[in-house]
Scaffold this active site. Structure first.
Site, mmCIF file in Angstrom:
data_model
loop_
_atom_site.group_PDB
_atom_site.id
_atom_site.type_symbol
_atom_site.label_atom_id
_atom_site.label_comp_id
_atom_site.label_asym_id
_atom_site.label_seq_id
_atom_site.Cartn_x
_atom_site.Cartn_y
_atom_site.Cartn_z
ATOM 1 N N ASN A 110 0.840 -1.177 -0.084
ATOM 2 C CA ASN A 110 0.006 -0.077 0.114
ATOM 3 C C ASN A 110 0.910 1.295 0.065
ATOM 4 O OD1 ASN A 110 -1.519 2.551 0.938
ATOM 5 N ND2 ASN A 110 -2.989 1.154 1.746
ATOM 6 N N GLU A 157 -4.083 1.815 -2.973
ATOM 7 C CA GLU A 157 -4.035 3.378 -2.508
ATOM 8 C C GLU A 157 -2.997 4.276 -3.356
ATOM 9 O OE1 GLU A 157 -5.217 5.626 1.525
ATOM 10 O OE2 GLU A 157 -3.955 3.714 1.667
ATOM 11 N N TYR A 179 -7.649 -3.952 -2.569
ATOM 12 C CA TYR A 179 -7.544 -2.859 -1.482
ATOM 13 C C TYR A 179 -9.188 -2.964 -0.888
ATOM 14 C CZ TYR A 179 -7.102 1.747 0.814
ATOM 15 O OH TYR A 179 -7.285 2.676 1.568
ATOM 16 N N ASP A 182 -3.673 -5.171 0.339
ATOM 17 C CA ASP A 182 -4.083 -4.631 1.600
ATOM 18 C C ASP A 182 -5.514 -4.915 1.939
ATOM 19 O OD1 ASP A 182 -4.465 -3.136 3.762
ATOM 20 O OD2 ASP A 182 -4.288 -1.089 3.168
ATOM 21 N N ASN A 203 -6.821 -5.097 4.786
ATOM 22 C CA ASN A 203 -7.245 -4.266 6.011
ATOM 23 C C ASN A 203 -7.734 -5.064 7.220
ATOM 24 O OD1 ASN A 203 -6.734 -1.327 6.071
ATOM 25 N ND2 ASN A 203 -7.778 -1.313 4.290
ATOM 26 N N ASP A 254 2.564 4.194 5.135
ATOM 27 C CA ASP A 254 2.323 3.689 6.631
ATOM 28 C C ASP A 254 2.357 2.230 6.460
ATOM 29 O OD1 ASP A 254 0.008 3.874 5.440
ATOM 30 O OD2 ASP A 254 -1.088 4.730 7.107
ATOM 31 N N HIS A 255 2.669 1.630 5.229
ATOM 32 C CA HIS A 255 2.633 0.160 5.082
ATOM 33 C C HIS A 255 4.042 -0.105 4.765
ATOM 34 C CE1 HIS A 255 -1.822 -1.027 5.032
ATOM 35 N NE2 HIS A 255 -1.760 0.318 4.909
#
Length: 262
Positions: free
Chosen positions: A9, A36, A107, A150, A152, A252-253
């Site tokens: 991501n 993303e 995603y 991702d 999530n 942040d990934h």
């Protein structure tokens, strides 16, 4: 003949194109799946990626939100693009490589802050997305396929820094974990990362809110690589490049890798 994949991501492929190029240079996976991307497809900086050997791309894009892309050194043919839950979001793209392997890049919706669909529409959308994914795999049994991205959700107790504290936090709630497990079972998917690394806490995401993300280490494993049972035994060399989270202006990934001897 083997090949390697990575999922990442990137949180804006244009803003972080330099980081993508660095990963391509240092690790050079044969197939790199990004989520993303936050970019229309035509604005993804393919010229720079082609210069590093990634001549092929299939993608779905949106301005400023969502977006998925598969960048490949090998020819790849688009075979599907799902809009589960009818959200109108660019959250999936699938392509087939010349070796016959189909790669699904997902995603999954994050789900907002409150794990209650009655007060949080985004959480309901996430559950509906996973339900339709489950139903699709039930009706269309995948073969010779890899599903990554991702997702999530951190499904296992050791996929988060503190299981008890996160039970009521979106991404680790029991209802999300159950929905993801049903989707996994429907396609007979094997979690390749955990096949290779069966024990211990491993993470792929650390919040931007933590000033000392590495020291605090309050991570979650939200990014996954799965394979259908017919090729799962060919998967190996799983790893997460944690250090990438510490690059300048990072996502942040962190990217997740696996290789397959096929």
């Amino acid at each position: 003949m083997g090949f390697s994949l990575a999922t990442w991501n990137i949180n804006s492929v244009r803003l972080r194109a330099g980081l993508v190029e660095r990963l391509m240079t240092e690790d050079a996976p044969d197939v790199l799946c990004l989520q993303e991307c936050k970019s229309p497809v035509e604005l993804i900086p393919m010229e720079a990626f082609r210069a590093l050997g990634y001549e092929h791309m299939i993608a779905r894009g949106q301005k400023g939100y969502n977006g998925v892309a598969i960048l490949s050194k090998q020819p790849i043919t688009e075979v599907a693009s799902f809009d589960f839950a009818g959200l109108g979001h660019a959250r999936h793209i699938a392509g087939q490589l010349e070796n016959g392997v189909t790669v699904h890049n997902f995603y999954v919706p994050a789900g907002g802050d409150k794990p209650d669909r009655e007060i949080n529409e985004k959480f309901g959308q996430k559950l509906d997305y996973l339900t339709e994914m489950r139903d699709w795999w039930h009706a269309n049994a995948p073969q010779k396929s890899i599903m990554l991205g991702d997702l999530n959700i951190a499904p296992r107790e050791d996929d988060v820094w503190n299981h008890k504290q996160l039970l009521k936090i979106v991404s680790h709630t029991p209802i999300e974990v159950e929905h993801l497990a049903q989707a996994q079972d429907a396609g007979n998917w094997v979690d390749i990362t955990r096949q290779d690394i069966p024990e211990g806490q491993i993470y792929s995401w650390w919040s931007y809110r933590a000033k000392d993300w590495s020291g605090a280490d309050k991570g979650r494993r939200l990014d996954h690589i799965w394979a259908t049972q017919d090729i799962a035994n060919a998967g190996h060399s799983s790893r997460i490049r944690r250090d990438v989270r510490g690059w300048e202006q990072p996502s942040d990934h962190a990217p997740v890798f696996a290789s397959f001897d096929l």
